[in-house]
Structure formats: C-alpha cells, structure tokens
Write an enzyme that holds these catalytic residues in place. Structure first.
Site, PDB file in Angstrom:
ATOM      1  N   ALA A  32       0.798  -1.236   0.000  1.00 37.95           N
ATOM      2  CA  ALA A  32       0.000   0.000   0.000  1.00 37.95           C
ATOM      3  C   ALA A  32       0.829   1.285   0.000  1.00 37.95           C
ATOM      4  CB  ALA A  32      -0.939   0.000   1.206  1.00 37.95           C
ATOM      5  N   ASP A  57       2.136  -2.963   4.224  1.00 37.86           N
ATOM      6  CA  ASP A  57       3.387  -2.846   3.466  1.00 37.86           C
ATOM      7  C   ASP A  57       4.512  -3.179   4.427  1.00 37.86           C
ATOM      8  OD1 ASP A  57       5.695  -1.682   1.860  1.00 37.86           O
ATOM      9  OD2 ASP A  57       4.057  -0.992   0.587  1.00 37.86           O
ATOM     10  N   ILE A 140      -1.738  -7.609  -8.921  1.00 31.94           N
ATOM     11  CA  ILE A 140      -1.189  -6.607  -9.839  1.00 31.94           C
ATOM     12  C   ILE A 140       0.301  -6.870 -10.056  1.00 31.94           C
ATOM     13  CG2 ILE A 140      -0.660  -4.130 -10.045  1.00 31.94           C
ATOM     14  CD1 ILE A 140      -3.316  -3.596  -8.518  1.00 31.94           C
ATOM     15  N   ASN A 142       3.865  -7.981 -10.990  1.00 31.44           N
ATOM     16  CA  ASN A 142       4.390  -8.647 -12.186  1.00 31.44           C
ATOM     17  C   ASN A 142       5.464  -9.666 -11.847  1.00 31.44           C
ATOM     18  OD1 ASN A 142       3.140  -7.762 -14.610  1.00 31.44           O
ATOM     19  ND2 ASN A 142       3.967  -5.706 -14.235  1.00 31.44           N
ATOM     20  N   ASP A 173      -4.322  -2.867 -19.565  1.00 31.67           N
ATOM     21  CA  ASP A 173      -4.224  -3.081 -21.016  1.00 31.67           C
ATOM     22  C   ASP A 173      -5.518  -2.656 -21.717  1.00 31.67           C
ATOM     23  OD1 ASP A 173      -1.646  -4.224 -20.711  1.00 31.67           O
ATOM     24  OD2 ASP A 173      -2.577  -6.108 -20.087  1.00 31.67           O
ATOM     25  N   HIS A 200      -0.350 -10.718 -19.685  1.00 30.54           N
ATOM     26  CA  HIS A 200       0.031  -9.321 -19.436  1.00 30.54           C
ATOM     27  C   HIS A 200       1.541  -9.145 -19.575  1.00 30.54           C
ATOM     28  CE1 HIS A 200       0.137  -5.296 -17.877  1.00 30.54           C
ATOM     29  NE2 HIS A 200       0.994  -5.668 -16.938  1.00 30.54           N
TER      30      HIS A 200
HETATM   31  N1  LIG Z   1      -0.620  -5.546 -13.636  1.00 34.10           N
HETATM   32  C1  LIG Z   1      -0.215  -4.439 -14.217  1.00 34.10           C
HETATM   33  O1  LIG Z   1      -0.784  -4.009 -15.231  1.00 34.10           O
HETATM   34  C2  LIG Z   1       0.918  -3.644 -13.631  1.00 34.10           C
HETATM   35  C3  LIG Z   1       1.151  -2.332 -14.079  1.00 34.10           C
HETATM   36  C4  LIG Z   1       2.186  -1.617 -13.496  1.00 34.10           C
HETATM   37  C5  LIG Z   1       2.982  -2.191 -12.521  1.00 34.10           C
HETATM   38  N2  LIG Z   1       2.729  -3.468 -12.120  1.00 34.10           N
HETATM   39  C6  LIG Z   1       3.553  -4.121 -11.076  1.00 34.10           C
HETATM   40  O2  LIG Z   1       3.098  -3.707  -9.775  1.00 34.10           O
HETATM   41  C7  LIG Z   1       4.168  -3.883  -8.848  1.00 34.10           C
HETATM   42  C8  LIG Z   1       4.321  -2.651  -7.963  1.00 34.10           C
HETATM   43  O3  LIG Z   1       4.719  -1.541  -8.720  1.00 34.10           O
HETATM   44  P1  LIG Z   1       4.977  -0.111  -8.015  1.00 34.10           P
HETATM   45  O4  LIG Z   1       5.304   0.835  -9.099  1.00 34.10           O
HETATM   46  O5  LIG Z   1       3.886   0.214  -7.072  1.00 34.10           O
HETATM   47  O6  LIG Z   1       6.318  -0.437  -7.181  1.00 34.10           O
HETATM   48  P2  LIG Z   1       6.890   0.335  -5.897  1.00 34.10           P
HETATM   49  O7  LIG Z   1       8.288  -0.139  -5.710  1.00 34.10           O
HETATM   50  O8  LIG Z   1       6.639   1.779  -6.008  1.00 34.10           O
HETATM   51  O9  LIG Z   1       5.971  -0.220  -4.704  1.00 34.10           O
HETATM   52  C9  LIG Z   1       6.007  -1.551  -4.295  1.00 34.10           C
HETATM   53  C10 LIG Z   1       5.645  -1.599  -2.835  1.00 34.10           C
HETATM   54  O10 LIG Z   1       5.648  -2.969  -2.441  1.00 34.10           O
HETATM   55  C11 LIG Z   1       6.181  -3.001  -1.125  1.00 34.10           C
HETATM   56  N3  LIG Z   1       6.637  -4.353  -0.800  1.00 34.10           N
HETATM   57  C12 LIG Z   1       7.768  -4.987  -1.169  1.00 34.10           C
HETATM   58  N4  LIG Z   1       7.813  -6.222  -0.619  1.00 34.10           N
HETATM   59  C13 LIG Z   1       6.673  -6.367   0.091  1.00 34.10           C
HETATM   60  C14 LIG Z   1       6.121  -7.411   0.862  1.00 34.10           C
HETATM   61  N5  LIG Z   1       6.762  -8.563   1.054  1.00 34.10           N
HETATM   62  N6  LIG Z   1       4.917  -7.203   1.431  1.00 34.10           N
HETATM   63  C15 LIG Z   1       4.249  -6.042   1.260  1.00 34.10           C
HETATM   64  N7  LIG Z   1       4.722  -5.027   0.543  1.00 34.10           N
HETATM   65  C16 LIG Z   1       5.913  -5.173  -0.035  1.00 34.10           C
HETATM   66  C17 LIG Z   1       7.301  -1.974  -1.135  1.00 34.10           C
HETATM   67  O11 LIG Z   1       7.659  -1.582   0.187  1.00 34.10           O
HETATM   68  C18 LIG Z   1       6.635  -0.857  -1.930  1.00 34.10           C
HETATM   69  O12 LIG Z   1       5.948   0.050  -1.087  1.00 34.10           O
HETATM   70  C19 LIG Z   1       5.409  -4.209  -9.680  1.00 34.10           C
HETATM   71  O13 LIG Z   1       5.616  -5.610  -9.670  1.00 34.10           O
HETATM   72  C20 LIG Z   1       5.014  -3.771 -11.084  1.00 34.10           C
HETATM   73  O14 LIG Z   1       5.712  -4.460 -12.075  1.00 34.10           O
HETATM   74  C21 LIG Z   1       1.721  -4.190 -12.657  1.00 34.10           C
END
Ligand SMILES: NC(=O)c1ccc[n+]([C@@H]2O[C@H](COP(=O)([O-])OP(=O)(O)OC[C@H]3O[C@@H](n4cnc5c(N)ncnc54)[C@H](O)[C@@H]3O)[C@@H](O)[C@H]2O)c1
Length: 338
Positions: A32, A57, A140, A142, A173, A200
């Site tokens: 979060a 988080d 969400i 990846n 998408d 995706h």
């Molecule tokens: N599905 C989609 O279409 C899509 C689109 C964009 C990004 N994503 C993916 O979403 C993910 C997050 O992206 P973001 O830009 O928010 O990254 P980010 O680094 O800004 O945020 C990720 C968060 O996850 C937290 N985190 C890490 N390990 C954790 C754990 N074990 N438990 C709980 N929280 C934890 C981190 O502290 C951080 O706050 C990435 O894997 C990214 O590739 C998916």
C-alpha cells in the site's frame, strides 16, 4: 442480457450516492505504500463500496494510513507494517489487492522481476490462504503471467484454491487500448471498450480491435502499429520515467476500476464484465485472460475469446508458447519452495 464487452460503470467517490450502492466490504491493499499502492488506496478510500480499508506494506504504512484516514469518506482505514502484522491486516478481508513487488527499470522485461516478486507474492498468498481464504484475490504484481499460477499453487497447498476468486489484473491493457483507439478515432474514451485477452506481457497482450465498441476499422499497417503500441505501452511509461519505475497512476486507476467491478458484482449488480487473467479452459494455456461475467462469488461465467479476425488468431497462436513457459515457471517455483 449482458454483453460480453459491456463497459463497467466506474464511479469514484460521490458523496450523494444512495445507500443502496454502499456495502461494508473489507478491502486489503498489500504493498500500500508503493507507487501504485498509494493512489490505489486513495481511490478505494473514496468509494462508498468500501467499509474498511486495510493497508499493509513492509514500510511507511502508518503514515499512509494516517493521511488517508483524514479524508471525509466512510471507509475506516487501518495501517499494518512488517511481517508480524500481516495476519492482522488480512483477517476478515473480502477482497485483497496485491501491488507489492519491484517494478521495471528501462531495459527490463516483466519476467526479469520474477526472482524478487515470486517470493513476495508467494509469501502474501500464503498469508491470504491462512487468514481469508474466501477473499477475492486481485494480483497486480508482475510478472502477472507467472504470479497467478504462483498464487493458485500456494492456495492449493492449503486446500483452499477457488479458481473463480483469483484474478490477474490486466485492466490497464484494456484502459490503454480504450484510450489509444479513442485518440485515433476522435471518440470519447469513456464510450470505447476494447477487450484485451491473453496475458500481461509483450506479445501475450492481445487487443481485440475487431470486437471494439463502437465498431472501428483501421488499415492493416495502422492496426499493426496500434496493436504493437498497446503491447508495449508499459515500456513507453518505463522509458519516460527513466529509472523511476513503471506505470503507477494509470495502474491505480485500472486497479480501482477492477476492484469496484468485483465489489459491484459481489453486491449483486448484474452484467458486470471485466477481462482478467484467470484459470481457463478456453485455450491450451491453463491460465488465459478473456472477458468474464462477474457475480457474487467471483467468476460466474467465462465469456471466451469470441470471434477473432485472422490477424487476432495469429496473435493468439504467437502468444501460447510464451504463456505456457511463464505458467510453468510459476508452478515450478511453488513446487520447489521449501
Ligand atoms: N498488472 C499491471 O498491469 C501492472 C502495471 C504496473 C505495474 N505493475 C507491477 O506492480 C508492482 C508494484 O509496482 P509499483 O510501481 O507500485 O512499485 P513500488 O516499488 O513503487 O511499490 C512496491 C511496494 O511494495 C512493497 N513491498 C515490497 N515487498 C513487500 C512485501 N513482502 N509485502 C508487502 N509489501 C511489499 C514496497 O515496500 C513498496 O511500497 C510491480 O511488480 C510492477 O511491475 C503491474
């Protein structure tokens, strides 16, 4: 009668909404404090569909929760930080949304995130299986093509797997396809709906322009370029952010849209259709995204691929090998977990 490509109504906070559109769902966001997690939590806090918002988080959640809790909407916000508080964050949750994990940097594919994110998602899925096994799980993180098999295998280990409740969120998408088609044709993007099937990542993202509403047509070269742009749109953002991460704001919008559709359907709304990457019998891949009719208990009916053009049939054929590989990689990861 529902349409397999009907666009869901996406309603962000409206304080004048009637009580009939409210419910008391408890929604958890795991990850979060992140780039996606924070704006996603903001959108969820603004929805009358959410009664309790549980933010987890490994860092910064007390601050994010305190900040959001001052917003004058009814969702009650609680923050949980670190592994010791994960169980408490998940108790009684109806929906769990998981954007936890590292995002891409320029030059990386989504699969390059596997090593880090597979462990994160498996750990979080394990906690969901133990604390709220009936919850709708929206992943969400990846690479989605592998994190859904990972989540499913972890749930199976606990004997609580329900394929109708585990979703890979591919909504971004669809959102991108709608925006790009509207831009090219001078249409109102709010009225455009393009189903996107497959997975995706890169070529597994398969926009079905032939099934778009309203109906649109493009010459072959423009159709190829548009398809490629939708497939590479994530990379467009990664490059533009130049090392500062991947799509966060558009993903938060897309994640909220998907969560609200799930909540609307749980609330008994009829005809709610979203595409998502789920356990599927529609192709030879065990997991595949297609339009889904959502209901009170998750997927009510898989609406399938529909009629494809020859161009789209080739895209599907081209995606199968990569999808199967990503699925196996996820399954093997859980099989080899200690
Ligand atoms: N599905 C989609 O279409 C899509 C689109 C964009 C990004 N994503 C993916 O979403 C993910 C997050 O992206 P973001 O830009 O928010 O990254 P980010 O680094 O800004 O945020 C990720 C968060 O996850 C937290 N985190 C890490 N390990 C954790 C754990 N074990 N438990 C709980 N929280 C934890 C981190 O502290 C951080 O706050 C990435 O894997 C990214 O590739 C998916």
């Amino acid at each position: 009668m529902f349409s397999r490509i009907a666009r869901p109504t996406f309603c962000i906070a409206n304080r004048s909404l009637t009580t009939s559109s409210q419910n008391n769902a408890k929604v958890a966001v795991l990850g979060a404090s992140g780039g996606i997690g924070q704006p996603l939590s903001l959108l969820l806090k603004n929805s009358p569909l959410v009664g309790e918002l549980s933010l987890f988080d490994i860092a910064h959640t007390p601050g994010v929760a305190a900040d959001l809790s001052h917003i004058e909407t009814r969702a009650h916000v609680t923050g949980y930080m670190g592994p010791d508080q994960l169980n408490a964050a998940l108790k009684g949750c109806d929906v769990v949304v998981i954007p936890a994990g590292v995002p891409r940097k320029p030059g990386m594919t989504r699969d390059d995130l596997f090593n880090t994110n597979a462990t994160i998602v498996a750990t979080l899925a394990d906690a969901v299986a133990r604390n709220c096994p009936e919850a709708m799980i929206c992943i969400i993180a990846n690479p989605v093509n592998s994190t859904i098999p990972i989540t499913s295998e972890v749930m199976k280990k606990y004997g609580v797997y329900n394929p109708n409740r585990v979703f890979g969120v591919t909504t971004l998408d669809i959102v991108r396809a709608n925006a790009f088609v509207a831009e090219l044709k001078g249409l109102d993007p709010a009225r455009v709906n393009v189903p996107v099937i497959g997975g995706h990542a890169g070529k597994t993202i398969i926009p079905l322009i032939s099934q778009a509403t309203p109906k649109v047509e493009f010459p072959a070269d423009q159709l190829s370029a548009l398809t490629a742009r939708i497939q590479d749109a994530g990379t467009e953002v990664v490059k533009a952010k130049a090392g500062a991460g991947s799509a966060t704001l558009s993903m938060a919008y897309a994640g909220a849209r998907f969560t609200f559709s799930v909540l609307d359907a749980m609330n008994g709304k009829e005809g709610v259709v979203e595409c998502a990457y789920v356990r599927s019998e529609e192709t030879e891949c065990k997991y595949f995204s297609t339009p889904l009719l959502l209901g009170k208990h998750g997927i009510e009916k898989n609406l399938g691929l529909g009629k494809l053009s020859a161009f789209e049939e080739n895209l599907v054929a081209d995606a199968i090998g990569e999808l199967k590989g990503s699925i196996k990689k996820g399954e093997d990861f859980v099989a080899n977990m200690k």
